[in-house]
Design a protein around this motif. Sequence first.
Motif, PDB file in Angstrom:
ATOM      1  N   LEU A 213      80.960  61.911  22.227  1.00 11.31           N
ATOM      2  CA  LEU A 213      79.657  61.783  21.874  1.00 11.31           C
ATOM      3  C   LEU A 213      79.676  62.961  20.772  1.00 11.31           C
ATOM      4  O   LEU A 213      79.703  63.957  21.009  1.00 11.31           O
ATOM      5  N   LEU A 214      78.984  62.440  19.615  1.00 10.03           N
ATOM      6  CA  LEU A 214      78.964  63.157  18.432  1.00 10.03           C
ATOM      7  C   LEU A 214      77.632  63.272  17.870  1.00 10.03           C
ATOM      8  O   LEU A 214      76.804  62.248  17.830  1.00 10.03           O
ATOM      9  N   ILE A 215      77.201  64.199  17.362  1.00 12.55           N
ATOM     10  CA  ILE A 215      75.960  64.648  16.755  1.00 12.55           C
ATOM     11  C   ILE A 215      76.563  64.746  15.041  1.00 12.55           C
ATOM     12  O   ILE A 215      76.898  65.639  14.717  1.00 12.55           O
ATOM     13  N   VAL A 216      76.262  63.904  14.288  1.00 12.31           N
ATOM     14  CA  VAL A 216      76.684  63.496  12.968  1.00 12.31           C
ATOM     15  C   VAL A 216      75.616  64.048  12.072  1.00 12.31           C
ATOM     16  O   VAL A 216      74.612  63.374  11.888  1.00 12.31           O
ATOM     17  N   LYS A 217      75.794  64.807  11.117  1.00 15.35           N
ATOM     18  CA  LYS A 217      74.970  65.164   9.907  1.00 15.35           C
ATOM     19  C   LYS A 217      75.579  64.647   8.599  1.00 15.35           C
ATOM     20  O   LYS A 217      76.951  64.979   8.572  1.00 15.35           O
TER      21      LYS A 217
ATOM     22  N   LEU B  91      90.688  60.120  19.033  1.00  9.42           N
ATOM     23  CA  LEU B  91      89.301  59.476  19.082  1.00  9.42           C
ATOM     24  C   LEU B  91      88.155  60.237  18.348  1.00  9.42           C
ATOM     25  O   LEU B  91      87.321  59.410  18.015  1.00  9.42           O
ATOM     26  N   VAL B  92      88.197  61.520  18.223  1.00 10.04           N
ATOM     27  CA  VAL B  92      87.022  62.196  17.459  1.00 10.04           C
ATOM     28  C   VAL B  92      87.130  61.831  15.773  1.00 10.04           C
ATOM     29  O   VAL B  92      86.276  61.336  15.161  1.00 10.04           O
ATOM     30  N   ASP B  93      88.580  61.424  15.509  1.00 10.33           N
ATOM     31  CA  ASP B  93      88.756  61.283  14.019  1.00 10.33           C
ATOM     32  C   ASP B  93      88.064  59.589  13.827  1.00 10.33           C
ATOM     33  O   ASP B  93      87.561  59.477  12.862  1.00 10.33           O
ATOM     34  N   GLU B  94      88.519  58.796  14.851  1.00  6.60           N
ATOM     35  CA  GLU B  94      87.776  57.539  14.847  1.00  6.60           C
ATOM     36  C   GLU B  94      86.528  57.582  14.812  1.00  6.60           C
ATOM     37  O   GLU B  94      85.705  56.579  14.153  1.00  6.60           O
ATOM     38  N   ALA B  95      85.648  58.292  15.487  1.00  2.53           N
ATOM     39  CA  ALA B  95      84.391  58.410  15.781  1.00  2.53           C
ATOM     40  C   ALA B  95      83.767  58.973  14.151  1.00  2.53           C
ATOM     41  O   ALA B  95      82.845  58.165  13.975  1.00  2.53           O
ATOM     42  N   TYR B  96      84.140  59.909  13.750  1.00  6.40           N
ATOM     43  CA  TYR B  96      84.035  60.238  12.363  1.00  6.40           C
ATOM     44  C   TYR B  96      83.891  59.061  11.566  1.00  6.40           C
ATOM     45  O   TYR B  96      82.936  59.083  10.547  1.00  6.40           O
ATOM     46  N   LYS B  97      84.991  58.385  11.378  1.00  4.60           N
ATOM     47  CA  LYS B  97      85.123  57.394  10.407  1.00  4.60           C
ATOM     48  C   LYS B  97      84.031  56.012  10.619  1.00  4.60           C
ATOM     49  O   LYS B  97      83.558  55.747   9.729  1.00  4.60           O
TER      50      LYS B  97
ATOM     51  N   SER C 288      70.828  62.319  10.136  1.00  2.00           N
ATOM     52  CA  SER C 288      71.395  62.416  11.618  1.00  2.00           C
ATOM     53  C   SER C 288      72.011  61.104  12.126  1.00  2.00           C
ATOM     54  O   SER C 288      71.154  60.351  12.249  1.00  2.00           O
ATOM     55  N   ASP C 289      72.969  61.218  12.920  1.00  2.18           N
ATOM     56  CA  ASP C 289      73.326  60.040  13.790  1.00  2.18           C
ATOM     57  C   ASP C 289      73.998  60.841  14.938  1.00  2.18           C
ATOM     58  O   ASP C 289      74.910  61.598  15.229  1.00  2.18           O
ATOM     59  N   VAL C 290      73.488  60.160  16.123  1.00  2.00           N
ATOM     60  CA  VAL C 290      74.023  60.292  17.573  1.00  2.00           C
ATOM     61  C   VAL C 290      74.951  59.095  17.726  1.00  2.00           C
ATOM     62  O   VAL C 290      74.457  57.993  17.695  1.00  2.00           O
ATOM     63  N   LEU C 291      76.250  59.458  17.912  1.00  2.00           N
ATOM     64  CA  LEU C 291      77.300  58.363  18.043  1.00  2.00           C
ATOM     65  C   LEU C 291      78.026  58.367  19.342  1.00  2.00           C
ATOM     66  O   LEU C 291      78.576  59.464  19.768  1.00  2.00           O
ATOM     67  N   GLU C 292      78.249  57.427  20.179  1.00  2.00           N
ATOM     68  CA  GLU C 292      78.842  57.523  21.397  1.00  2.00           C
ATOM     69  C   GLU C 292      80.041  56.603  20.964  1.00  2.00           C
ATOM     70  O   GLU C 292      79.682  55.179  20.722  1.00  2.00           O
ATOM     71  N   HIS C 293      81.379  56.861  20.807  1.00  2.00           N
ATOM     72  CA  HIS C 293      82.255  56.169  20.555  1.00  2.00           C
ATOM     73  C   HIS C 293      83.349  55.810  21.824  1.00  2.00           C
ATOM     74  O   HIS C 293      83.762  57.166  22.343  1.00  2.00           O
TER      75      HIS C 293
END
Length: 186
Positions: free
Chosen positions: A74-78, A136-142, A56-61
């Motif tokens: 702000l993403l919560i990435v699994k 922005l969301v696409d960049e954050a996932y990358k 799990s990763d919490v990311l603020e991009h």
Amino acid sequence: MRIFFRVLPWLILLIAAYFFISKKFSINTSVESKHQLLVEKIEAIGKLELVRYQISDVLEHKNKTDFLPEASVLLIVKAEAVGCIDLTKITRDDLEIDADTAVVNLPQPEICYVKIDHKSSRVYDTKMAFFREANLVDEAYKAAEKQVSAEVKKSDILAQTKTNAANVLKPIIEGLGYKNVRFTFE
């Protein structure tokens, strides 16, 4: 009471007209998709997956520009990472058999894949993104995928893969009648 009987026919007429018009002029939407799938490549895979990390990763991009306000997401990435051994690399020369002893030289473990689970991941919040939210969301996932891959490489996933390889393969080789089983990694 007289007013009620005078208004009632007009009310009934109005309701009937509404239903007639809504049925007559309703917009029916139908969706049609046509697919033509083509199998481009069939590949034999001999990779034995031995360990799976769930991450799990919490990311603020943030995206900063000169003329627009700072946009952030702000993403919560699994994600998951899998360690494996490629059994197709084993040759006859990698096996040493002597009476009741078997020595197997296995290939080095590798990270099979690191992937983001988009179904379990969530966009928690966006700020000032407006028309650039999708990018922005696409960049954050990358960015999350790169960071997760880097962290997995630093982890002990390859050591755990070696340990699990011995735990999984040893009973199989012992079942063939060898009492002493050893594994080496080239």
